[in-house]
Design an enzyme around this catalytic site. Structure first.
Site: not given
Ligand code: GDP
Ligand code: IMO
Ligand code: MG
Length: 427
Positions: A13, A16, A41, A222
């Site tokens: 988080d 990205k 995302h 991740q």
């Protein structure tokens, strides 16, 4: 640089999606190479907010080829739902390619994920319960179903029968409902039919793109601290989000990776269980949680909050060869009088700047901080580094000084436009 990896440097988080979407404006191809719909995302542009789970962050640009590569675990029902909901919101023309070698997340994987968590009780990982780890386990146990199997009826029947011999025994031993071959077979054959037009050998496709000098972004899910090998094991996900995993997970040679952009929040968050040396639980944590909207994109859980941990960042930089940083959510720190930055730990009376391998030892690490003066100004509309208050400039410079890695960009809001570039990534 032509082929660039976007990698989270913390526990996920980091933004990205936002940075991939921003960089994708200059790219030809965006590739998700690991994980599944445990990822969430967020992308914001033209006043619209989208939360992508399986679909790469280049999907909104019809010129971009979006690839779900072999290293992913794909829940095809979730993928169809995600596509449908994007289409309802106006997505018309897009390019999507799904690796025939990507693993399929089956319904029993989700059941087993839940059962493990329940049995682990106090020791639970706090997974997203999307069946991610059980699907990767089956890949390693060689009883996984792959996306390409779904479009080969005879072969799929054979693979599913084999998987169910073992899975139904496992489910029964956990007291869970077993699956009949017929119902799963027909349902997933149908799903395969729907997705058939996207399924192909994405390694061949990507190597062709490389030969054509296409600009390719590899979008990590991740973060490095959730890496199965280099993260805070066992409190990790079941794949490797690091840049080192890209070649294997996308079917390209390591020699084609030109650079790695590490995405790092201006502070730290974590969802789920596991050690977190710089965690804070006071009013400042709540202020950050509210201003940064720190609630899970997938599970809506409140994210745990902490100061920026440069031991973590240096660890991620080392294992992945990160050569540029993107610092996100800098605006969220506005109004905090004293901002802390962790540069080392105290462990058993010694100062260390690495991460111990066991959770037992990591839990004993106490952060050493430097304290920097904060700023009061709203920075969400600034356009260049020099517009930042001196204190915010110092904060960024300190991160560079301690990590010895340049900040190539930073972000002061969720919108695509709230991104300031200090150094171009794609030349
Ligand atoms: P990802 O999983 O790494 O793509 O990150 P998420 O989308 O799960 O979480 C990042 C959150 O921060 C999302 O809600 C983004 O919209 C938001 N975001 C990203 N960059 C910024 C920023 O610079 N400032 C603010 N305020 N929000 C941001
Ligand atoms: P993005 O891509 C934050 C965490 C879970 C749990 C652990 C294992 O949005 O950054 P899993 O379901 O993968 O077996 O859960 O990993 N986790 C994430 N945390 N962001 C993510 O993805 C995550 N994906 C998994 O909370 O602690
Ligand atoms: Mg996320």
């Amino acid at each position: 640089m032509l082929r660039v990896v976007v990698e989270g440097c913390q526990w996920g988080d980091e933004g990205k999606g936002k940075i991939t979407d921003f960089l994708a404006q200059q790219a030809d191809v965006v590739v998700r190479f690991q994980g599944g719909n445990n990822a969430g995302h967020t992308i914001v542009f033209n006043g619209q907010k989208y939360a992508l789970r399986l679909i790469p962050s280049g999907i909104f640009n019809s010129n971009i080829k979006n690839v779900l590569a072999n290293g992913m675990v794909i829940n095809p029902k979730a993928l169809i739902d995600e596509l449908d909901s994007l289409k309802k919101r106006g997505l018309k023309s897009y390019q999507l390619f799904i690796s025939d070698r990507a693993q399929v997340v089956m319904p029993y994987h989700i059941d087993i994920d839940g059962a493990y968590e329940e049995m682990l009780a106090e020791q639970k990982i706090g997974t997203t319960k999307r069946g991610i780890s059980p699907a990767y386990c089956d890949k390693a146990s060689r009883i996984g179903i792959r996306m390409g199997d779904l479009v080969n009826p005879t072969y799929f029947a054979q693979r599913l029968k084999t998987a169910l011999i073992i899975k139904n025994k496992e489910l029964a031993s956990f007291g869970l409902k077993e699956y009949s071959f017929e119902s799963l077979y027909n349902e997933y054959l149908n799903i395969g039919e729907k997705l058939k037009k996207y399924i192909c050998d994405t390694s061949i496709m990507l190597n062709n793109e490389i030969n054509n000098n296409s600009k390719i972004l590899f979008e990590g899910a991740q973060g490095a601290m959730l890496c199965m090998d280099h993260g805070t094991y066992p409190f990790v996900t079941a794949s490797s989000p690091t840049a080192s995993s890209v070649p294997l997970n996308a079917g390209i040679s390591p020699k084609y990776i030109d650079g790695v952009v590490g995405i790092c929040k201006a502070y730290t968050t974590r969802v789920g269980e596991g050690p977190f040396a710089t965690e804070i639980c006071d009013d400042i944590a709540q202020q950050i949680r509210e201003k940064g909207n720190e609630y899970g994109t997938v599970t809506k859980r409140p994210r745990r909050i902490g100061w920026l941990d440069l031991v973590v960042l240096k660890h991620s930089i080392r294992v992945s060869g990160i050569d540029n940083l993107a610092i996100t959510l800098l605006d969220v720190l506005e109004g905090i009088d004293d901002i802390k930055l962790c540069y080392s730990y105290n462990f058993d009376g010694k100062e260390i700047d690495y991460i111990p391998s066991t959770i037992d030892d990591y839990n004993k690490c106490l952060p050493n901080y430097i304290t920097l003066k904060g700023w009061k100004e709203d920075i969400s509309n600034i356009k260049k580094f020099e517009d930042l208050p001196k204190e915010a400039q110092n904060y960024l410079r300190k991160i560079e000084e301690i990590t010895k890695v340049n900040i190539a960009m930073f972000s002061v809001g969720a919108d695509r436009n709230q991104t300031i570039v200090l150094k171009k990534i794609f030349k």
